[in-house]
Design a protein around this motif. Structure first.
Motif, mmCIF file in Angstrom:
data_model
loop_
_atom_site.group_PDB
_atom_site.id
_atom_site.type_symbol
_atom_site.label_atom_id
_atom_site.label_comp_id
_atom_site.label_asym_id
_atom_site.label_seq_id
_atom_site.Cartn_x
_atom_site.Cartn_y
_atom_site.Cartn_z
ATOM 1 N N TYR A 277 0.864 -1.181 0.000
ATOM 2 C CA TYR A 277 0.000 0.000 0.000
ATOM 3 C C TYR A 277 0.902 1.232 0.000
ATOM 4 N N LEU A 278 0.683 2.138 -0.967
ATOM 5 C CA LEU A 278 1.499 3.342 -1.121
ATOM 6 C C LEU A 278 0.630 4.575 -1.010
ATOM 7 N N ARG A 279 1.207 5.636 -0.475
ATOM 8 C CA ARG A 279 0.503 6.906 -0.431
ATOM 9 C C ARG A 279 0.232 7.394 -1.844
ATOM 10 N N THR A 280 -0.964 7.930 -2.041
ATOM 11 C CA THR A 280 -1.312 8.414 -3.380
ATOM 12 C C THR A 280 -0.384 9.541 -3.804
ATOM 13 N N GLU A 281 0.109 10.353 -2.861
ATOM 14 C CA GLU A 281 1.060 11.408 -3.217
ATOM 15 C C GLU A 281 2.343 10.813 -3.780
ATOM 16 N N PHE A 282 2.717 9.648 -3.260
ATOM 17 C CA PHE A 282 3.924 8.989 -3.754
ATOM 18 C C PHE A 282 3.692 8.386 -5.132
ATOM 19 N N LEU A 322 -7.941 3.798 -0.538
ATOM 20 C CA LEU A 322 -8.656 3.619 0.714
ATOM 21 C C LEU A 322 -7.926 4.355 1.833
ATOM 22 N N SER A 323 -8.613 4.414 2.963
ATOM 23 C CA SER A 323 -8.017 4.952 4.181
ATOM 24 C C SER A 323 -7.664 3.792 5.092
ATOM 25 N N ILE A 324 -6.609 3.965 5.868
ATOM 26 C CA ILE A 324 -6.137 2.913 6.767
ATOM 27 C C ILE A 324 -6.407 3.357 8.200
ATOM 28 N N GLY A 325 -7.101 2.512 8.929
ATOM 29 C CA GLY A 325 -7.432 2.827 10.317
ATOM 30 C C GLY A 325 -6.211 2.789 11.211
ATOM 31 N N PRO A 329 -2.944 -3.269 12.015
ATOM 32 C CA PRO A 329 -1.479 -3.445 11.944
ATOM 33 C C PRO A 329 -0.830 -2.495 10.946
ATOM 34 N N LEU A 330 -1.515 -2.247 9.811
ATOM 35 C CA LEU A 330 -0.963 -1.313 8.832
ATOM 36 C C LEU A 330 -0.871 0.086 9.423
ATOM 37 N N GLY A 331 -1.919 0.515 10.106
ATOM 38 C CA GLY A 331 -1.925 1.849 10.692
ATOM 39 C C GLY A 331 -0.863 2.014 11.750
ATOM 40 N N ARG A 332 -0.660 0.997 12.589
ATOM 41 C CA ARG A 332 0.361 1.100 13.614
ATOM 42 C C ARG A 332 1.766 1.126 13.014
ATOM 43 N N ALA A 333 1.975 0.355 11.940
ATOM 44 C CA ALA A 333 3.286 0.374 11.275
ATOM 45 C C ALA A 333 3.547 1.736 10.624
ATOM 46 N N LEU A 334 2.514 2.329 10.026
ATOM 47 C CA LEU A 334 2.673 3.646 9.409
ATOM 48 C C LEU A 334 2.910 4.728 10.457
ATOM 49 N N GLN A 335 2.230 4.622 11.585
ATOM 50 C CA GLN A 335 2.341 5.652 12.603
ATOM 51 C C GLN A 335 3.694 5.591 13.315
ATOM 52 N N GLY A 336 4.148 4.404 13.677
ATOM 53 C CA GLY A 336 5.393 4.288 14.417
ATOM 54 C C GLY A 336 6.626 4.094 13.569
ATOM 55 N N GLY A 337 6.454 3.727 12.293
ATOM 56 C CA GLY A 337 7.611 3.484 11.450
ATOM 57 C C GLY A 337 8.385 2.239 11.807
ATOM 58 N N GLU A 338 7.760 1.313 12.543
ATOM 59 C CA GLU A 338 8.391 0.079 12.958
ATOM 60 C C GLU A 338 7.521 -1.103 12.527
ATOM 61 N N GLY A 369 4.695 4.117 2.571
ATOM 62 C CA GLY A 369 3.848 2.962 2.294
ATOM 63 C C GLY A 369 4.108 1.866 3.290
ATOM 64 N N VAL A 370 3.466 0.731 3.071
ATOM 65 C CA VAL A 370 3.594 -0.397 3.982
ATOM 66 C C VAL A 370 3.469 -1.688 3.183
ATOM 67 N N LEU A 371 4.281 -2.685 3.585
ATOM 68 C CA LEU A 371 4.237 -4.023 3.002
ATOM 69 C C LEU A 371 3.581 -4.953 4.019
#
Length: 771
Positions: A277-282, A322-325, A329-338, A369-371
C-alpha cells in the motif's frame, strides 16, 4: 566490478573474454546494463564470467546495445566471430552429452549396416543354392548327352546321327555359364560375410565407447547433483530468500512492475498473501516529499500476490484507494515506522488466527507505504526472529520503489518538456503548405530528442528544421529544447544555413552538452523558387516533383553538431511549383542504408499523388511506420511548395535622388490599388516613402523597392548601406528629429531589417482590414 572468465576450457575463456571486450565498449556498470536489457544482474554476471554460456538472444542484444551506444553498426565479421566462439564454448561445455548423443547415432547407424549385411548374406546364400541346383541339373543333362553319344559309336551309320549337335553345344555352354556364376556368387558371399564381420566388430566397439561415455556423463551429473544438494544444504531459507530477492525484485524501473515483484518474491515461500500500500502522493508524484500525517493521506493498493480474499476489511483489488485505520497493523506500522507482528482472525466468526506482519516502507526518513505479509492458520506463524530479515528486505524494496518513482517522475517531466517543444500549430505562410506528425518511441527506451520546426523569415521565406539528439531521457529532451531555441534565434537573425549550423555547433560546445545531435536546416524562398539547405549528419530530404518522380537531395552530410572545428557545406536547389518535400528524423530510415533510401523513395512515389495534401501524406506514411518495431521516436514534416505567383510581386528601381522619391511612392500606391488590397493606401504610401527617403539619403547605387501581395502586403526597400537602422526615442519638441522609423514601428503590423552581402533590406508588413 571486474569480470574474469572462469573455467579451465580455453574455448569458454576465449568466448567470455570477447564478451568482456564488447561489454567494455558500453562504458556502463553491470547493474545498469542488467536493468537496461531487462536481465537479472546475477544471470548477466554468470554470462560474463563463463559460469553459464550466454544464449544467442543475449549476445544479439549486446551487439545491438553496442551499436546504439557507439553510433556505429556492428560488422557482420564481428557477429560471425562472437557466434562462432559461442558455438565452440557450447561444444566444449556440453562435450560429454554431445559425445553420448553422437555415439548413440553412430551405434544406430552401425546396427543398421549390420542388419543390411545380414539380409544381403541371406539373399546371396539363397541365390547360391539355387544356382548350384541349376548347375547340377545342367551337368546331368550334359553327361546324359555324352553317354548317348558314346553308345552310338557301336552302330554303323549311327555315328553320324549322334555327332555333336546344337543341343550338346548349348548344354556345354550353359554348364560353363553356371560355373562362372557360381564363382562370382561365392566371391560376393565371402565379401558380404567379411562386411558383416566388420559391422559386428564396429557395433561391439561403439557399444563399449557408449557405455564408457554414459558412465562419464552419469558421473558428471551425479557430481553436479551432489554439489547442488550440498549448496542447498548450506543455504538457509533466509539466504535463499535474499538471493531470490536480488534476482527477482527491481528488474525494471517501472513502479507497477517493481511493486508486483516485491509481493511475488514472498509468495508462497514466506507468506500466503503479500500486499503493498502506497501513499497516493507517492504514486502520482504530486507532493512526494511533503511531511503530511499519514492519517490525512489516502493509500492505493499498488501490488498484490496471493489468493486471499482480503484481510482487515482492505480490498485486494488492484488500484483501490482507501483509508487505513490507526488501530490496524498497517496503521500502527505507518504511525510508528516500525514493523508490527500480530495475530488476527481470518473471518468474521471466531475461528483460527492468522499471522500478519506489517513492514513500513521508508526512504530518507519518511514513511510512504507499507508491506503486508499474511500467513494463514495452516502454516507456522511469523516469529520475532523473522522480523530483522524481512525488515531489511522491505528497506531494500523501499529504495527500489523510490528509484522507480523518481525515474517515472523524470520520464513524465521529459515527456512534458518534449511536448512543449513540439509546435502544435506551425505558422501559416504564403507559398507553402505544411503538415507534421510525431510518433513516440518505445517507452522502455525513454523520451527521445527528435524535434522539428517551421519558422517564418523575412521576404516571405520559410525555414524548415528537423533534428535528432542522440540519446533518450530528460537530458536528451533538455538538449533538444536548447538546440531548438538556438536554431530559432539564429534563424531570426537570417543566418545562412551553413553558417547557422556552424553557430549551432559552437553553441553546443559552449553549453557543455555531452550529447551529439543531427540537424537539417532548409530555407525556401517561394518567390525565387529556390531552396538552400545544409545538414549536420542528418538524413537528406526527399523531393517529389510535380511529374511524380522522386529524388533524395544530395546534401553534404557533414558531421553532427557538437563535434567541433569542422566546416559545414550547403547547396542550393531550384524547386518547381507543386513539388513536395518530406523531411524526417533519423529514425525514418538508416542514414547510410542506400537500399532503404530507394525503398522509401519508391513508397513515397506511390503514396504522393497529384492531389495529395501534406496531411494525407503524413497519415499514409505513419500508418506504415507505426506498424514496425521502433525503439526511437519519429518526427515527420511534409511541405508542399506552391510558390508565390509572379503577378503578386512588383519591383521598382530608382536612382538615389530625392526627386525620385515621389515617383516611387506613386508606384507603391498604384500597384496596391491595382491589386485591390484592402489596406489604408495613404498609410502604406507614407510608410514606404519614409523607408525610401532614408535609403536615398545613404545609398550610392540605385535603391530597390519590392512589393509582395499574399495574405498581407510586404514592402521591402534595399540599398547598399551596411549599417542597420536603429529605433531610438525622439524628443517631441525637436522639429528636425527623424521620426520615420519610429512611425513605421508604430503603424505597421510588423517590420524589420536584415543585412545582405551587398547592403541591407528594411521592410514592413500591413494586414488587410477586417470587415
Amino acid at each position: 566490478m571486474t569480470l574474469e572468465p572462469q573455467g579451465g576450457e580455453p574455448e569458454v575463456a576465449a568466448f567470455t573474454a570477447f564478451l568482456g571486450q564488447l561489454f567494455q565498449a558500453l562504458r556502463t556498470s553491470l547493474t545498469r546494463y542488467a536493468a537496461r536489457c531487462n536481465y537479472d544482474k546475477g544471470t548477466v554476471s554468470r554470462y560474463f564470467s563463463g559460469v553459464r554460456i550466454a544464449p544467442k538472444d543475449f549476445v544479439d542484444e549486446l551487439l545491438r546495445q553496442i551499436a546504439e551506444t557507439t553510433g556505429e553498426s556492428v560488422t557482420s565479421e564481428v557477429q560471425e566471430h562472437v557466434h562462432r566462439l559461442r558455438m565452440e564454448a557450447l561444444r566444449v561445455r556440453n562435450a560429454s552429452r554431445h559425445e553420448v548423443e553422437e555415439l548413440r547415432d553412430r551405434l544406430g547407424a552401425a546396427e543398421r549396416e549390420l542388419q543390411l549385411a545380414d539380409v544381403r548374406e541371406r539373399h546371396l546364400l539363397a541365390s547360391l543354392k539355387a544356382t548350384e541346383a541349376q548347375a547340377q541339373q545342367a551337368e546331368q543333362r550334359y553327361r546324359q548327352l555324352e553317354a548317348d553319344r558314346a553308345a552310338a559309336r557301336y552302330g554303323a551309320g549311327e555315328l553320324e546321327r549322334w555327332a555333336d549337335g546344337p543341343d550338346t553345344e548349348h548344354a556345354r555352354e550353359e554348364l560353363r555359364s553356371l560355373k562362372r556364376e557360381l564363382d562370382l556368387l561365392r566371391a560376393e558371399l565371402a565379401r558380404a560375410q567379411s562386411l558383416r564381420h566388420d559391422a559386428e566388430e564396429q557395433c561391439v566397439r561403439l557399444e563399449a565407447r557408449l557405455l564408457a561415455a554414459e558412465a562419464a556423463l552419469a558421473t558428471q551429473r551425479a557430481r553436479h547433483e551432489r554439489e547442488f544438494r550440498y549448496r542447498a544444504e548450506l543455504e538457509s531459507p533466509a539466504a535463499v530468500l535474499t538471493r531470490e530477492f536480488g534476482r527477482r525484485v527491481g528488474t525494471t524501473v517501472d513502479l507497477d512492475t517493481t511493486t508486483t515483484e516485491l509481493c511475488e518474491v514472498f509468495v508462497p515461500g514466506w507468506a500466503d498473501l503479500a500486499s503493498v500500500y502506497l501513499r497516493t502522493e507517492f504514486v502520482f508524484g504530486s507532493h512526494p516529499e511533503d511531511e503530511l500525517p499519514w492519517r490525512n493521506s489516502r493509500f492505493q493498493l499498488a501490488g498484490h500476490a496471493g489468493d486471499s480474499d482480503g484481510l482487515l476489511g482492505l480490498s485486494p483489488r488492484m488500484g483501490a484507494v482507501l483509508s487505513i485505520g490507526p488501530s490496524t497493523p498497517l496503521g500502527r506500522a505507518l504511525q510508528g515506522g516500525e514493523p508490527v507482528l500480530t495475530l488476527v482472525d481470518e473471518g468474521h466468526e471466531p475461528g483460527p488466527e492468522s499471522s500478519v506482519l506489517a513492514l513500513p516502507l521508508t526512504v530518507r526518513g519518511r514513511v510512504f507505504g507499507v508491506l503486508q505479509l499474511l500467513r494463514m492458520s495452516s502454516r507456522v506463524p511469523f516469529e520475532s526472529a523473522d522480523v530483522p530479515l524481512l525488515r531489511g528486505l522491505a528497506e531494500r524494496g523501499a529504495l527500489l520503489l523510490d528509484s522507480a518513482r523518481l525515474h517515472q517522475a523524470e520520464a513524465r517531466l521529459a515527456e512534458a518538456l518534449q511536448r512543449s517543444m513540439i509546435p502544435l500549430d506551425p505558422p501559416r505562410i504564403a507559398g507553402v503548405r505544411t503538415a507534421h506528425r510525431y510518433l513516440p518511441g518505445d517507452r522502455k527506451a525513454g523520451v527521445g530528442g527528435d524535434w522539428f520546426d517551421v519558422i517564418q523569415l523575412a521576404g516571405q521565406r520559410v525555414a524548415l528544421v528537423v533534428g535528432d539528439v542522440m540519446g533518450h531521457g530528460l537530458e536528451a529532451a533538455q538538449t533538444m529544447s536548447r538546440l531548438r531555441a538556438g536554431v530559432q534565434a539564429f534563424a531570426l537573425l537570417d543566418v545562412p544555413p551553413a553558417q547557422l549550423l556552424r553557430h549551432l555547433d559552437d553553441l553546443v560546445l559552449r553549453l557543455g552538452v555531452a550529447q551529439l545531435a543531427t540537424c537539417l536546416y532548409l530555407v525556401y524562398d517561394p518567390i525565387a523558387r529556390r531552396c538552400e539547405m545544409a545538414s549536420a549528419g542528418h538524413a537528406p530530404p526527399l523531393l517529389r516533383h510535380p511529374d511524380g518522380s522522386v529524388e533524395w537531395l544530395a546534401v553534404p552530410s557533414n558531421l553532427p553538431v557538437g563535434t567541433g572545428g569542422l566546416p559545414f557545406e550547403a547547396i542550393t536547389v531550384d524547386v518547381p511549383d507543386g513539388a513536395m518535400l518530406v523531411l524526417g528524423s533519423d529514425s525514418l530510415l538508416p542514414v547510410h542504408d542506400y537500399d532503404g533510401f530507394g525503398e522509401f523513395a519508391d513508397r513515397c512515389a506511390d503514396l504522393i499523388g497529384p492531389e495529395s495534401t501534406p496531411g494525407q501524406v503524413c497519415a499514409d506514411l505513419l500508418d506504415e511506420l507505426s506498424a514496425t518495431a521502433r525503439r526511437d521516436d519519429l518526427a515527420l514534416l511534409v511541405v508542399g511548395l506552391d510558390g508565390i505567383p509572379a503577378e503578386r510581386v512588383a519591383h521598382y528601381l530608382l536612382v538615389p535622388w530625392e526627386q525620385e522619391v515621389r515617383a516611387a511612392r506613386r508606384f507603391v500606391r498604384d500597384r496596391i490599388a491595382e491589386w485591390g488590397v484592402e489596406i489604408d493606401l495613404d498609410l502604406a504610401e507614407l510608410l514606404a516613402g519614409e523607408l525610401i527617403t532614408d535609403a536615398v539619403l545613404v545609398a550610392t547605387v540605385p535603391v530597390g523597392v519590392r512589393l509582395v501581395h499574399t495574405d498581407r502586403l510586404l514592402v521591402e526597400v534595399t540599398d547598399d548601406h551596411h549599417r542597420l537602422p536603429v529605433l531610438t526615442a525622439v524628443d517631441p519638441l525637436d522639429e528636425e528629429a527623424d521620426r520615420g522609423l519610429l512611425m513605421v514601428a508604430w503603424s505597421a503590423d510588423g517590420w524589420g531589417a536584415e543585412l545582405r552581402p551587398d547592403g541591407r533590406t528594411v521592410w514592413f508588413e500591413l494586414r488587410p482590414r477586417e470587415h
